[in-house]
Design a protein around this motif. Structure first.
Motif, PDB file in Angstrom:
ATOM      1  N   LEU A 225       0.742  -1.149   0.115  1.00  0.00           N
ATOM      2  CA  LEU A 225      -0.159  -0.106  -0.020  1.00  0.00           C
ATOM      3  C   LEU A 225       1.011   1.212   0.023  1.00  0.00           C
ATOM      4  CD1 LEU A 225      -3.046  -0.039   0.312  1.00  0.00           C
ATOM      5  CD2 LEU A 225      -2.597   0.679   2.643  1.00  0.00           C
ATOM      6  N   PHE A 226       2.023   1.154   0.582  1.00  0.00           N
ATOM      7  CA  PHE A 226       2.919   2.206   0.824  1.00  0.00           C
ATOM      8  C   PHE A 226       3.771   2.750  -0.406  1.00  0.00           C
ATOM      9  CE2 PHE A 226       1.425   0.742   4.907  1.00  0.00           C
ATOM     10  CZ  PHE A 226       1.015   2.145   5.443  1.00  0.00           C
ATOM     11  N   ILE A 227       3.934   1.506  -1.038  1.00  0.00           N
ATOM     12  CA  ILE A 227       4.590   1.698  -2.529  1.00  0.00           C
ATOM     13  C   ILE A 227       3.969   2.023  -3.815  1.00  0.00           C
ATOM     14  CG2 ILE A 227       6.396   0.490  -3.882  1.00  0.00           C
ATOM     15  CD1 ILE A 227       7.561  -0.576  -1.232  1.00  0.00           C
ATOM     16  N   THR A 228       3.164   1.015  -4.220  1.00  0.00           N
ATOM     17  CA  THR A 228       2.270   0.961  -5.113  1.00  0.00           C
ATOM     18  C   THR A 228       1.060   1.961  -5.481  1.00  0.00           C
ATOM     19  OG1 THR A 228       2.324  -1.351  -4.455  1.00  0.00           O
ATOM     20  CG2 THR A 228       1.732  -0.849  -6.773  1.00  0.00           C
ATOM     21  N   LEU A 229       0.615   2.046  -4.144  1.00  0.00           N
ATOM     22  CA  LEU A 229      -0.453   3.426  -4.418  1.00  0.00           C
ATOM     23  C   LEU A 229       0.288   4.631  -4.611  1.00  0.00           C
ATOM     24  CD1 LEU A 229      -3.364   2.383  -2.012  1.00  0.00           C
ATOM     25  CD2 LEU A 229      -3.479   2.407  -4.330  1.00  0.00           C
ATOM     26  N   PRO A 230       1.162   4.916  -3.887  1.00  0.00           N
ATOM     27  CA  PRO A 230       1.921   6.344  -3.824  1.00  0.00           C
ATOM     28  C   PRO A 230       2.239   6.599  -5.364  1.00  0.00           C
ATOM     29  CG  PRO A 230       2.538   5.558  -2.169  1.00  0.00           C
ATOM     30  CD  PRO A 230       1.751   4.453  -2.643  1.00  0.00           C
ATOM     31  N   LYS A 231       2.736   5.302  -6.229  1.00  0.00           N
ATOM     32  CA  LYS A 231       3.231   5.476  -7.444  1.00  0.00           C
ATOM     33  C   LYS A 231       1.919   5.835  -8.454  1.00  0.00           C
ATOM     34  CE  LYS A 231       6.398   1.709  -8.058  1.00  0.00           C
ATOM     35  NZ  LYS A 231       6.521   0.335  -8.496  1.00  0.00           N
ATOM     36  N   ALA A 232       0.769   5.166  -8.195  1.00  0.00           N
ATOM     37  CA  ALA A 232      -0.483   5.649  -8.965  1.00  0.00           C
ATOM     38  C   ALA A 232      -0.878   7.199  -8.559  1.00  0.00           C
ATOM     39  CB  ALA A 232      -1.664   4.931  -8.327  1.00  0.00           C
ATOM     40  N   PHE A 233      -0.751   7.611  -7.284  1.00  0.00           N
ATOM     41  CA  PHE A 233      -0.870   9.037  -7.164  1.00  0.00           C
ATOM     42  C   PHE A 233      -0.137   9.933  -7.722  1.00  0.00           C
ATOM     43  CE2 PHE A 233      -2.556   6.899  -2.740  1.00  0.00           C
ATOM     44  CZ  PHE A 233      -4.009   6.682  -3.381  1.00  0.00           C
ATOM     45  N   LEU A 234       1.124   9.672  -7.792  1.00  0.00           N
ATOM     46  CA  LEU A 234       2.212  10.355  -8.478  1.00  0.00           C
ATOM     47  C   LEU A 234       1.721  10.452  -9.922  1.00  0.00           C
ATOM     48  CD1 LEU A 234       4.930  11.551  -7.322  1.00  0.00           C
ATOM     49  CD2 LEU A 234       5.976   9.558  -8.095  1.00  0.00           C
ATOM     50  N   GLU A 235       1.353   9.477 -10.533  1.00  0.00           N
ATOM     51  CA  GLU A 235       1.112   9.643 -12.128  1.00  0.00           C
ATOM     52  C   GLU A 235      -0.171  10.379 -12.513  1.00  0.00           C
ATOM     53  OE1 GLU A 235       1.200   6.142 -14.373  1.00  0.00           O
ATOM     54  OE2 GLU A 235       2.668   5.427 -13.172  1.00  0.00           O
ATOM     55  N   LEU A 236      -1.197  10.494 -11.195  1.00  0.00           N
ATOM     56  CA  LEU A 236      -2.400  11.165 -11.335  1.00  0.00           C
ATOM     57  C   LEU A 236      -2.144  12.564 -11.283  1.00  0.00           C
ATOM     58  CD1 LEU A 236      -4.922   8.561  -9.755  1.00  0.00           C
ATOM     59  CD2 LEU A 236      -4.812   9.190 -12.336  1.00  0.00           C
ATOM     60  N   GLY A 237      -0.823  13.130 -10.949  1.00  0.00           N
ATOM     61  CA  GLY A 237      -0.719  14.378 -10.695  1.00  0.00           C
ATOM     62  C   GLY A 237      -1.475  15.236  -9.550  1.00  0.00           C
ATOM     63  N   VAL A 238      -2.169  16.411  -9.868  1.00  0.00           N
ATOM     64  CA  VAL A 238      -2.694  17.139  -8.869  1.00  0.00           C
ATOM     65  C   VAL A 238      -3.963  16.196  -8.249  1.00  0.00           C
ATOM     66  CG1 VAL A 238      -3.870  19.200  -8.121  1.00  0.00           C
ATOM     67  CG2 VAL A 238      -2.008  19.339  -9.829  1.00  0.00           C
ATOM     68  N   ALA A 239      -4.641  15.631  -9.220  1.00  0.00           N
ATOM     69  CA  ALA A 239      -5.992  14.794  -8.523  1.00  0.00           C
ATOM     70  C   ALA A 239      -5.152  13.807  -7.675  1.00  0.00           C
ATOM     71  CB  ALA A 239      -6.577  14.193  -9.858  1.00  0.00           C
ATOM     72  N   GLY A 240      -4.092  13.364  -8.075  1.00  0.00           N
ATOM     73  CA  GLY A 240      -3.563  12.282  -7.305  1.00  0.00           C
ATOM     74  C   GLY A 240      -3.191  12.471  -5.958  1.00  0.00           C
ATOM     75  N   ARG A 241      -2.768  13.896  -5.986  1.00  0.00           N
ATOM     76  CA  ARG A 241      -2.409  14.439  -4.372  1.00  0.00           C
ATOM     77  C   ARG A 241      -3.584  14.569  -3.741  1.00  0.00           C
ATOM     78  NH1 ARG A 241       1.755  19.194  -3.936  1.00  0.00           N
ATOM     79  NH2 ARG A 241       1.534  19.529  -1.632  1.00  0.00           N
ATOM     80  N   VAL A 242      -4.572  15.019  -4.183  1.00  0.00           N
ATOM     81  CA  VAL A 242      -5.927  15.218  -3.349  1.00  0.00           C
ATOM     82  C   VAL A 242      -6.413  13.713  -3.132  1.00  0.00           C
ATOM     83  CG1 VAL A 242      -8.379  15.800  -3.601  1.00  0.00           C
ATOM     84  CG2 VAL A 242      -6.579  17.370  -4.551  1.00  0.00           C
TER      85      VAL A 242
END
Ligand code: PHE
Length: 445
Positions: free
Chosen positions: A288-305
């Motif tokens: 959860l702490f590695i794979t999901l942040p990868k996804a959030f990173l790729e989603l840009g601003v939306a990913g950060r929210v």
């Protein structure tokens, strides 16, 4: 034995439910559930997990609630009340399990807090693997562990209604809304469909019936429902005699399963939409702490929210669960010593914080503690409790009847506890105990 003078009661039915669901819903639903589902063949695991919740989990949940409410004491005194002196030692094992789980649970909770604050103030790290490696163990992890523990202790020190109940009433509805909203967001992503397929359609039926998957599913059902160590027993000990236990147990179990299931509807579509499906198979404690942040990173601003909300929800889940773990230890300390709640909380809390230090310093230690706690203590605790309720307690049905009325299925419940739960749990433990012991021994090699 008279009910302890001045013992608190929950302020309302809703308050109790939020606190109990808060105990159940936690890292187990989002972190443990999704990585175990990934590791054990997706839908096959989900199916067995549901089965285990209803066949093993709910009967034990109702047993814990009946004992807790009936005795109006923490686990040690409550088991002594119904079973005599010898059964107090089972209560002591419960308290030890609560202590052990609290100590490492707080380390993982510390990661979630750090991730949430980083998401808000800094954004997700460019290299999530390296980032996780650098923060998961060591002095950093220890600091966040201590911070999380301190916050939780503060709430417990404030008492059942003013601390635990008030917190749960505010944060649990929020958590529910956030997790649902995130699942809708994940659904809108292009390519999420493959995630649903992975999550929900069994690929290989032979996997469903393997003993290992069964063991993981049962362990997860116990962990997720906070069973086998007296958390639900302790929370139920603050209930009034007129509360309807079967109805509350049902609401708790469905909510717990519901949130775990919806969390899967966030995690898997998100990972598949972003082409991270390879990572899903290689899932481990850090998933959860590695794979999901990868996804959030790729989603840009939306990913950060989205990422902030996701990790924020984890913080909330972890907090309300850790509180319940600590409450088991604190309630028993209050029962057995002359210290008041505040003193008991401080002493028990400092001890748990120190005990968690190895888990903060090494991932191997954390994993070993988790395995011992779940596979040995929770399952063993559930096994013993089922035997206790089914065979030792004189009139378990009578304890449930108050506030609920008498139903024919109470007999079925007792028979599940007498025959089915012990046999299934024993079968599973015989398979998983050697593995667990090896994981512990490996630490010392
Ligand atoms: N049920 C909690 C979770 O799923 C963990 C927990 C286990 C809490 C045992 C209390 C007792 O995260």
């Amino acid at each position: 034995m008279a009910v302890q003078a001045g013992r608190e009661h929950w302020g309302s039915r809703f308050g109790f439910l939020m606190a109990a669901i808060g105990s159940a819903v936690g890292l187990g639903n989002m972190w443990r559930f999704s990585y175990l589902a990934a590791e054990n063949g997706g839908a096959a695991f989900v199916f067995l997990y549901i089965l285990m919740i209803f066949v093993i989990g709910m009967p034990v949940l109702l047993a814990e609630m009946a004992i807790g409410r009936g005795a109006a004491r923490g686990p040690i005194q409550a088991l002594g009340f119904y079973g005599g002196r010898w059964w107090k030692s089972l209560g002591a094992v419960f308290v030890a399990a609560g202590f052990l789980i609290a100590s490492y649970y707080s380390v993982i909770a510390g990661w979630t807090l750090r991730y949430t604050l980083e998401a808000i103030f800094l954004g997700f790290a460019e290299d999530p693997v390296q980032h996780f490696d650098s923060i998961a163990s060591g002095w950093d992890a220890l600091t966040w562990h201590l911070a999380f523990m301190a916050g939780s202790l503060w709430i417990v020190a404030n008492g059942v209604t003013a601390g635990i109940e008030r917190t749960a009433i505010v944060v649990m509805p929020l958590l529910f809304v956030v997790v649902c909203a995130l699942s809708v967001y994940a659904w809108t992503l292009d390519g999420s469909a493959a995630g649903y397929v992975y999550y929900l359609s069994p690929r290989d039926y032979t996997e469903v019936f393997s003993r290992e998957v069964l063991a993981e599913a049962a362990g997860q059902a116990f962990f997720s429902l906070s069973l086998g160590m007296g958390a639900m027993l302790t929370y139920a000990s603050y209930l009034e005699r007129n509360s309807n236990l079967p109805s509350q147990a049902t609401i708790i179990a469905f909510s717990d399963f519901g949130i775990a299931f919806i969390a899967g509807l966030v995690v898997f579509p998100l990972l598949f939409a972003l082409g991270l499906s390879e990572d899903v198979g290689a899932s481990t404690v850090g998933a959860l702490f590695i794979t999901l942040p990868k996804a959030f990173l790729e989603l840009g601003v939306a990913g950060r929210v989205v990422g902030t909300l996701f990790f924020g929800a984890l913080v909330v889940g972890a907090l309300t669960s850790l509180i319940s773990l600590l409450e088991v230890v604190v309630a028993s300390t209050v029962d057995l010593t002359s210290w008041d709640r505040r003193e008991s909380t401080i002493r028990a809390g400092i001890a748990a914080a120190i005990f968690g230090a190895p888990a903060a310093m090494s991932l191997g230690a954390l994993d070993a503690m988790d395995q011992v706690a779940t596979n040995l203590l929770l399952m063993g605790g559930g096994l013993a409790l089922a035997i206790f309720t089914g065979w030792v307690m004189r009139n378990p049905e009578g304890e449930v009847t108050a506030g609920a009325g008498r139903y024919r299925w109470f007999g079925l419940w007792v028979n599940l506890l007498k025959y089915v739960v012990p046999v299934v749990l024993a079968f599973i433990m015989i398979g998983s105990v050697p593995k667990t012991i090896n994981a512990v021994l490996a630490l010392f090699e």
